[in-house]
Design an enzyme around this catalytic site. Structure first.
Site, PDB file in Angstrom:
ATOM      1  N   LYS A   1      -7.195   1.278  -4.075  1.00  0.00           N
ATOM      2  CA  LYS A   1      -8.046   0.194  -4.667  1.00  0.00           C
ATOM      3  C   LYS A   1      -7.296  -1.089  -5.027  1.00  0.00           C
ATOM      4  O   LYS A   1      -7.755  -2.066  -4.893  1.00  0.00           O
ATOM      5  CB  LYS A   1      -8.705   0.888  -5.939  1.00  0.00           C
ATOM      6  CG  LYS A   1      -9.810   2.039  -5.619  1.00  0.00           C
ATOM      7  CD  LYS A   1     -10.152   2.626  -6.759  1.00  0.00           C
ATOM      8  CE  LYS A   1     -11.147   3.995  -6.292  1.00  0.00           C
ATOM      9  NZ  LYS A   1     -11.284   5.027  -7.373  1.00  0.00           N
TER      10      LYS A   1
ATOM     11  N   GLN B   1     -10.149   6.924 -13.008  1.00  0.00           N
ATOM     12  CA  GLN B   1     -10.023   7.814 -12.093  1.00  0.00           C
ATOM     13  C   GLN B   1     -10.378   9.281 -12.397  1.00  0.00           C
ATOM     14  O   GLN B   1      -9.627   9.829 -13.241  1.00  0.00           O
ATOM     15  CB  GLN B   1      -8.810   7.451 -11.353  1.00  0.00           C
ATOM     16  CG  GLN B   1      -8.607   8.156 -10.122  1.00  0.00           C
ATOM     17  CD  GLN B   1      -9.327   7.576  -8.806  1.00  0.00           C
ATOM     18  OE1 GLN B   1      -9.701   6.455  -8.820  1.00  0.00           O
ATOM     19  NE2 GLN B   1      -9.932   8.665  -7.964  1.00  0.00           N
TER      20      GLN B   1
ATOM     21  N   ASP C   1     -18.071   1.475 -11.410  1.00  0.00           N
ATOM     22  CA  ASP C   1     -18.210   2.725 -10.663  1.00  0.00           C
ATOM     23  C   ASP C   1     -19.898   3.468 -10.859  1.00  0.00           C
ATOM     24  O   ASP C   1     -20.032   4.265 -10.132  1.00  0.00           O
ATOM     25  CB  ASP C   1     -17.504   3.938 -11.101  1.00  0.00           C
ATOM     26  CG  ASP C   1     -16.328   4.422 -10.436  1.00  0.00           C
ATOM     27  OD1 ASP C   1     -16.256   3.939  -8.856  1.00  0.00           O
ATOM     28  OD2 ASP C   1     -15.357   5.125 -10.777  1.00  0.00           O
TER      29      ASP C   1
END
Ligand code: NAP
Length: 294
Positions: A53, A97, A120
């Site tokens: 990322k 994460q 997300d």
């Protein structure tokens, strides 16, 4: 018949070129899009994803703010980090994460993220908006599959889409997206899981079969209807002494045989994989654009 290939790299490159233009527009207004990624602990797979990322942000000219904290960080400390990022106007996207260490309640952490920065799309507010077709963001992997379907002009209206797997990050949101009214969706959707009776009979009825099981090469050619479109989300490491690292990555579909029966198919790697980060970048740019409008 050998199936056409559905390639995430091709689709993502087209999307990145659009995103680069949008980033230039933002920068001309003095806004540098910024994605903050919090990583707790040292899970090797998570580190790989976080680095991917970061690399993609740099390639695009998106600011990447990485916050890496030890595995024993408390839930309160983590939530306090998120609140600071929520209050920081220069940060447009926030991502924690996953998975998190066992002592942290993942759901509470996700709910602490400002939904306007939840790139997300794991926050219940954004998932609720997705269900009613009013989402600002869509979860990355399902959104990426939708973009692939649009890019290749795969007919979905009235078609039977069967999704194998009901996870919160793939199966469930994907089913919601595919059943909406609109372009590249409008499908009749069936979602199957490990308890489903007559599993093979159902997936053999699929015009579009989307598989997210995490079971290497589970779906064989006899389970697939002639001419079906097959999208393989599975990413499984299998041992391979001949490979550089001693393993290689395969999907949930027996690609070599299924490609002789399907009309179109995603390979693994190179299929759905590149779309997930691409959609994360798209959500980050969208969050930055939404920030400008406020
Ligand atoms: P998950 O949370 O483990 O869910 C797997 C789903 O498959 C569950 O719903 C499970 O049913 C179902 N399943 C497992 N075995 C089955 C069987 N024998 N018959 C029918 N259904 C079965 O997995 P996930 O997070 O959705 O991920 C799925 C795969 O996609 C993994 O390989 C993952 O690495 C990959 N993935 C790839 C990307 C990407 O960017 N390419 C992104 C996300 C995930 P139950 O609910 O009944 O247990």
């Amino acid at each position: 018949m050998t199936a056409d290939l559905i390639l995430g790299k091709e689709v993502s490159e087209a999307i990145y070129s659009n995103l680069r233009e949008r980033i230039d527009v933002l920068k001309a207004k003095g806004i540098e899009p910024c994605l903050a990624v919090i990583m707790v602990g040292d899970d090797p797979a998570s580190l790989v994803y976080v680095n991917m990322k970061d690399k993609k942000c740099r390639e695009l000219g998106v600011k990447s703010l990485q916050q890496h904290v030890p595995a024993d960080t408390s839930q309160e400390e983590l939530i306090s980090m998120i609140r600071k990022l929520n209050d920081d106007d220069s940060v447009h996207g926030i991502l924690v994460q996953l998975p998190l260490p066992a002592h942290i309640d993942q759901s509470e952490v996700i709910k602490a993220i400002n939904p306007a920065k939840d790139v997300d799309c794991f926050h219940p507010f954004n998932l609720g908006n997705m269900v009613i077709g009013e989402a600002d963001f869509l979860p990355a992997t399902p959104a990426g599959i939708h973009q692939m379907i649009l890019h290749y002009g795969i007919a979905t209206k009235g078609k039977h889409v069967v999704i194998v797997g009901r996870s919160n990050i793939v199966g469930k949101p994907l089913a919601n997206i595919m059943m909406q009214k609109g372009e590249g969706v409008d499908a009749t959707v069936t979602v199957v899981n490990s308890r489903t009776e007559r599993f093979e009979d159902i997936i053999r009825m699929a015009d579009i079969l989307i598989v997210a099981m995490g079971r290497p090469r589970f779906i064989t050619a006899d389970m697939v209807k002639e001419g079906a479109v097959v999208i393989d989300v599975g990413t499984n490491r299998i041992e391979d002494p001949a490979a550089k690292n001693g393993y290689r990555v395969v999907g949930d579909v027996d690609f070599e045989h299924v490609k002789e029966k399907a009309s179109a198919i995603t390979p693994v790697p190179g299929g759905v994989g590149p779309m997930t980060i691409c959609m994360l970048m798209m959500n980050t740019i969208k969050a930055a654009e939404m920030g400008v409008r406020q």
